[in-house]
Write a protein that holds these residues in place. Structure first.
Motif, PDB file in Angstrom:
ATOM      1  N   ALA A 125       0.830  -1.206   0.000  1.00 46.19           N
ATOM      2  CA  ALA A 125       0.000   0.000   0.000  1.00 46.19           C
ATOM      3  C   ALA A 125       0.864   1.256   0.000  1.00 46.19           C
ATOM      4  N   ALA A 126       1.967   1.255   0.743  1.00 48.33           N
ATOM      5  CA  ALA A 126       2.836   2.431   0.809  1.00 48.33           C
ATOM      6  C   ALA A 126       3.522   2.707  -0.517  1.00 48.33           C
ATOM      7  N   GLU A 127       3.784   1.652  -1.279  1.00 48.28           N
ATOM      8  CA  GLU A 127       4.426   1.827  -2.573  1.00 48.28           C
ATOM      9  C   GLU A 127       3.428   2.052  -3.690  1.00 48.28           C
ATOM     10  N   GLY A 128       2.149   2.128  -3.322  1.00 45.13           N
ATOM     11  CA  GLY A 128       1.128   2.481  -4.290  1.00 45.13           C
ATOM     12  C   GLY A 128       0.781   1.403  -5.278  1.00 45.13           C
ATOM     13  N   ARG A 129       0.948   0.126  -4.897  1.00 42.47           N
ATOM     14  CA  ARG A 129       0.592  -0.969  -5.801  1.00 42.47           C
ATOM     15  C   ARG A 129      -0.910  -1.180  -5.791  1.00 42.47           C
ATOM     16  N   HIS A 267      13.119  -0.191  -0.998  1.00 47.05           N
ATOM     17  CA  HIS A 267      11.920  -0.504  -0.214  1.00 47.05           C
ATOM     18  C   HIS A 267      12.011   0.037   1.216  1.00 47.05           C
ATOM     19  N   ARG A 268      13.091   0.736   1.540  1.00 52.05           N
ATOM     20  CA  ARG A 268      13.310   1.150   2.923  1.00 52.05           C
ATOM     21  C   ARG A 268      12.264   2.166   3.393  1.00 52.05           C
ATOM     22  N   ALA A 269      11.906   3.126   2.545  1.00 53.57           N
ATOM     23  CA  ALA A 269      10.907   4.132   2.922  1.00 53.57           C
ATOM     24  C   ALA A 269       9.544   3.487   3.144  1.00 53.57           C
ATOM     25  N   ALA A 270       9.186   2.543   2.273  1.00 50.36           N
ATOM     26  CA  ALA A 270       7.905   1.852   2.434  1.00 50.36           C
ATOM     27  C   ALA A 270       7.895   1.027   3.708  1.00 50.36           C
ATOM     28  N   LEU A 271       9.044   0.463   4.080  1.00 52.42           N
ATOM     29  CA  LEU A 271       9.120  -0.319   5.315  1.00 52.42           C
ATOM     30  C   LEU A 271       8.849   0.564   6.532  1.00 52.42           C
ATOM     31  N   ARG A 272       9.425   1.777   6.548  1.00 48.28           N
ATOM     32  CA  ARG A 272       9.194   2.665   7.688  1.00 48.28           C
ATOM     33  C   ARG A 272       7.715   2.994   7.840  1.00 48.28           C
ATOM     34  N   ALA A 273       7.060   3.311   6.743  1.00 46.37           N
ATOM     35  CA  ALA A 273       5.630   3.613   6.808  1.00 46.37           C
ATOM     36  C   ALA A 273       4.825   2.382   7.212  1.00 46.37           C
ATOM     37  N   TYR A 313       6.904   9.551   4.992  1.00 46.06           N
ATOM     38  CA  TYR A 313       7.072   8.804   3.746  1.00 46.06           C
ATOM     39  C   TYR A 313       7.200   9.735   2.558  1.00 46.06           C
ATOM     40  N   LEU A 314       6.359  10.793   2.493  1.00 43.43           N
ATOM     41  CA  LEU A 314       6.405  11.725   1.385  1.00 43.43           C
ATOM     42  C   LEU A 314       7.724  12.485   1.356  1.00 43.43           C
ATOM     43  N   ARG A 315       8.225  12.841   2.552  1.00 46.80           N
ATOM     44  CA  ARG A 315       9.499  13.550   2.617  1.00 46.80           C
ATOM     45  C   ARG A 315      10.644  12.656   2.140  1.00 46.80           C
ATOM     46  N   SER A 316      10.582  11.355   2.513  1.00 50.41           N
ATOM     47  CA  SER A 316      11.658  10.462   2.093  1.00 50.41           C
ATOM     48  C   SER A 316      11.636  10.230   0.590  1.00 50.41           C
ATOM     49  N   ARG A 317      10.443  10.246  -0.025  1.00 47.84           N
ATOM     50  CA  ARG A 317      10.349  10.072  -1.475  1.00 47.84           C
ATOM     51  C   ARG A 317      10.820  11.308  -2.218  1.00 47.84           C
ATOM     52  N   ALA A 318      10.603  12.493  -1.595  1.00 41.97           N
ATOM     53  CA  ALA A 318      10.972  13.744  -2.261  1.00 41.97           C
ATOM     54  C   ALA A 318      12.439  14.093  -2.078  1.00 41.97           C
TER      55      ALA A 318
END
Length: 321
Positions: A125-129, A267-273, A313-318
């Motif tokens: 879900a965090a990775e938007g699949r 996948h590290r950012a998605a894991l944190r979320a 999560y958004l900050r880590s992606r940006a």
């Protein structure tokens, strides 16, 4: 295939006054890949004049020094992980390598199975699949106007009620779910066709457990792969344990499959979320919060934590890499 009687087997006997009783007695056949040879445990089965037969490959010595035999088409691999925190990332990267291959992931306990199911689902879900429906399936859904939900993960353990386990198994067998996350006890005797790989998320400590796990793949003459995630302290004992299996032939030790840091870091950012989401879910379960209340964010703490996790999560992606 040749059948060799185990040493010490004896002909059935009957007591005085029971002449011919063995002919009328119901005969039972127990077939097992890992039947115990402990006399004390066998005595608890209350067997009458038992005989043990061992099936061996053609050309195998009558001594049959191998207690456990592995599937002929099985390929084994060890996936080293630096720490426990790296295991979810390694599993995520490994599942990406397997693609659409049906995979069973084994854990050491029912609780671990449930947590891992929640974690992987939350990472998706965090990775938007959007589940795992491919373009062909989406097109078919649009034409038939009968969309079929294809879950990527299914949970199979005693944590879930029987109806939920039956549905998870049906979804996995039908291809609606690509990954079945299961505990060892729940999968004894499980028979699903064309399982391409099994993953031991928790390295087994007993050879019998390992044989049961890898026996879910490479069946009926087909090929299959068995991956085992090992921390540094687990790898040597695991290799020593598996070297005792299938002594009927010279087996090469499992190959070492080292995943690149880049494969796991994505996948590290998605894991944190996902860790935050799983924590909230487990807290809701402990407090008896219903799914409807949980989705509605019934508590202020849940809303704040969810919002914070989203922002992180958004900050880590940006952030620039």
């Amino acid at each position: 295939l040749q059948v060799v009687a185990a040493a010490g087997a004896r002909r059935p006997r009957t007591a005085v006054g029971e002449l011919g009783a063995s002919r009328r007695r119901l005969k039972k056949i127990l077939i097992s890949a890992t039947l115990t040879r402990d006399p004390a445990r066998l005595a608890q089965m209350f067997l009458h004049a038992p005989r043990m037969l061992v099936a061996a490959a053609d050309g195998a010595p009558p001594s049959l020094s191998a207690r456990y035999l592995l599937p002929e088409g099985l390929t084994e691999a060890v996936v080293p992980v630096s720490s426990g925190d790296a295991k979810p990332l390694a599993l995520r990267a490994l599942l990406r390598k397997t693609g659409d291959t049906p995979v069973i992931v084994f854990t050491a306990s029912v609780e671990a199975t449930h947590r891992l199911f929640l974690l992987l689902s939350s990472m998706d879900a965090a990775e938007g699949r959007d589940d795992v429906r491919d373009e062909k399936q989406k097109k078919n859904d649009a034409e038939t106007k009968n969309p079929r939900q294809r879950r990527r993960f299914a949970e199979y353990s005693s944590f879930a009620p029987q109806a939920a386990r039956a549905e998870a198994l049906r979804a996995f067998a039908a291809g609606d779910a690509r990954v079945l996350i299961a505990s060892d006890a729940a999968t004894r005797g499980l028979d699903v066709d064309r399982v391409g790989a099994v993953v031991s998320y928790d390295a087994p400590t007993h050879l019998k457990t390992y044989v049961h796990r890898v026996g879910r793949t490479a069946r009926a003459g087909l090929g299959g792969v068995a991956y085992t995630l090992c921390r540094p302290a687990e790898e040597a004992p695991f290799l020593a344990m598996t070297s005792k299996a299938d002594l009927r032939k010279r087996r090469a030790p499992p190959a070492r499959l080292a995943l690149a840091d880049e494969e796991m870091d994505e996948h590290r950012a998605a894991l944190r979320a996902a860790l935050v989401a799983v924590k909230l879910h487990l807290e809701a379960d402990a407090k008896g919060v219903t799914e409807e209340e949980e989705r509605a964010g019934s508590t202020a703490a849940a809303r704040v934590a969810a919002a914070q996790a989203c922002q992180n999560y958004l900050r880590s992606r940006a952030a620039p890499s």
